[in-house]
Design an enzyme around this catalytic site. Sequence first.
Site, PDB file in Angstrom:
ATOM      1  N   HIS A 195       0.839  -1.189   0.000  1.00  0.00           N
ATOM      2  CA  HIS A 195       0.000   0.000   0.000  1.00  0.00           C
ATOM      3  C   HIS A 195       0.878   1.245   0.000  1.00  0.00           C
ATOM      4  O   HIS A 195       0.396   2.356   0.214  1.00  0.00           O
ATOM      5  CB  HIS A 195      -0.913   0.023   1.227  1.00  0.00           C
ATOM      6  CG  HIS A 195      -1.968  -1.043   1.211  1.00  0.00           C
ATOM      7  ND1 HIS A 195      -2.980  -1.061   0.289  1.00  0.00           N
ATOM      8  CD2 HIS A 195      -2.155  -2.139   1.991  1.00  0.00           C
ATOM      9  CE1 HIS A 195      -3.758  -2.115   0.505  1.00  0.00           C
ATOM     10  NE2 HIS A 195      -3.270  -2.786   1.527  1.00  0.00           N
ATOM     11  N   SER A 216     -14.343  -1.047   4.200  1.00  0.00           N
ATOM     12  CA  SER A 216     -13.466  -2.214   4.327  1.00  0.00           C
ATOM     13  C   SER A 216     -12.304  -1.930   5.272  1.00  0.00           C
ATOM     14  O   SER A 216     -11.958  -2.759   6.125  1.00  0.00           O
ATOM     15  CB  SER A 216     -12.939  -2.609   2.947  1.00  0.00           C
ATOM     16  OG  SER A 216     -12.072  -3.720   3.025  1.00  0.00           O
ATOM     17  N   PHE A 227     -14.743 -14.911  -4.650  1.00  0.00           N
ATOM     18  CA  PHE A 227     -14.464 -14.357  -3.327  1.00  0.00           C
ATOM     19  C   PHE A 227     -14.724 -15.375  -2.225  1.00  0.00           C
ATOM     20  O   PHE A 227     -13.918 -15.539  -1.307  1.00  0.00           O
ATOM     21  CB  PHE A 227     -15.291 -13.097  -3.085  1.00  0.00           C
ATOM     22  CG  PHE A 227     -14.847 -12.331  -1.867  1.00  0.00           C
ATOM     23  CD1 PHE A 227     -13.852 -11.383  -1.947  1.00  0.00           C
ATOM     24  CD2 PHE A 227     -15.430 -12.584  -0.629  1.00  0.00           C
ATOM     25  CE1 PHE A 227     -13.433 -10.694  -0.823  1.00  0.00           C
ATOM     26  CE2 PHE A 227     -15.022 -11.899   0.496  1.00  0.00           C
ATOM     27  CZ  PHE A 227     -14.024 -10.950   0.400  1.00  0.00           C
ATOM     28  N   MET A 234     -11.890 -17.901  -2.197  1.00  0.00           N
ATOM     29  CA  MET A 234     -10.641 -17.343  -1.674  1.00  0.00           C
ATOM     30  C   MET A 234     -10.725 -17.146  -0.155  1.00  0.00           C
ATOM     31  O   MET A 234      -9.774 -17.422   0.574  1.00  0.00           O
ATOM     32  CB  MET A 234     -10.344 -16.009  -2.354  1.00  0.00           C
ATOM     33  CG  MET A 234     -10.071 -16.112  -3.848  1.00  0.00           C
ATOM     34  SD  MET A 234      -8.483 -16.897  -4.223  1.00  0.00           S
ATOM     35  CE  MET A 234      -7.360 -15.563  -3.818  1.00  0.00           C
ATOM     36  N   LYS A 236     -16.368  -9.247   2.909  1.00  0.00           N
ATOM     37  CA  LYS A 236     -17.524  -9.485   2.038  1.00  0.00           C
ATOM     38  C   LYS A 236     -17.148  -9.450   0.556  1.00  0.00           C
ATOM     39  O   LYS A 236     -17.644 -10.228  -0.234  1.00  0.00           O
ATOM     40  CB  LYS A 236     -18.615  -8.441   2.303  1.00  0.00           C
ATOM     41  CG  LYS A 236     -19.375  -8.624   3.599  1.00  0.00           C
ATOM     42  CD  LYS A 236     -20.525  -7.614   3.657  1.00  0.00           C
ATOM     43  CE  LYS A 236     -21.401  -7.832   4.871  1.00  0.00           C
ATOM     44  NZ  LYS A 236     -22.535  -6.856   4.893  1.00  0.00           N
ATOM     45  N   GLY A 237     -16.331  -8.469   0.202  1.00  0.00           N
ATOM     46  CA  GLY A 237     -15.940  -8.325  -1.194  1.00  0.00           C
ATOM     47  C   GLY A 237     -17.050  -7.822  -2.094  1.00  0.00           C
ATOM     48  O   GLY A 237     -16.993  -7.962  -3.315  1.00  0.00           O
TER      49      GLY A 237
END
Length: 227
Positions: free
Chosen positions: A36, A66, A160, A163, A191-192
């Site tokens: 990041h 998020s 998602f 994963m 949640k995605g």
Amino acid sequence: MLITGDFTYAGTTTHLAYSDMDVINNLPSPRLLATHLPVDMFPKDIKNGVGMVVNIVRNPKDVAVSYYCYLSVMKNVGFTGSFDGFLRFYLKEEFFFGNWFGAIKQWLDIKRIYPMMKSHTLFYEDLKRNTLPTLERLVQFLEVPRDEKFCKTVMANMRFSTMKMRHETESKPIGLYKDIVKDGILPIYRKGEIGDWKRWFTPAQSELFDRVYKDRLAGYDIDIVFE
């Protein structure tokens, strides 16, 4: 998966900002690193065209939610206030590590500032809704010979829910994180969903965000749909 051709779940990606250089240098090739960090803090070689950089952009309202949920489960280094308090901090210039506005400005200027750097930008929403063509463009950028059948297998493995399940059941604890998260496994999957921000933002918060967004990105050409 696209790079290695292997569908085995590899766990949490090695983080450029937090990992010792010995760990990074000893990773088998091809190395995959997450970060990041703002672009100006990237290693010099990356800026000069060594390796490839994939930048993923997401609706910043969903990013705010998020990030808040992620920091709320952290021990010692997390955030313990309300979402409203977090959001107001998130919108400030001095917001700590992970400022969305500052980061997106650098990426929008990337070709001018670092013309040698090999970079490709993906939108999270495209990865969710237009997965196959988005993967095919990524394959072209990465210069790896993957056909449509392979990309569809990647799609099946990168759902998602899949994963998240594999991360929670197959990831190994990382000592670096043992004092800040349960079991030393980062909670990187929640949640995605696209548009989850609508369950969190009040109308007043959304209006505040829109004003700040318009002000902070004045003069920049970026098409974010707050759906």
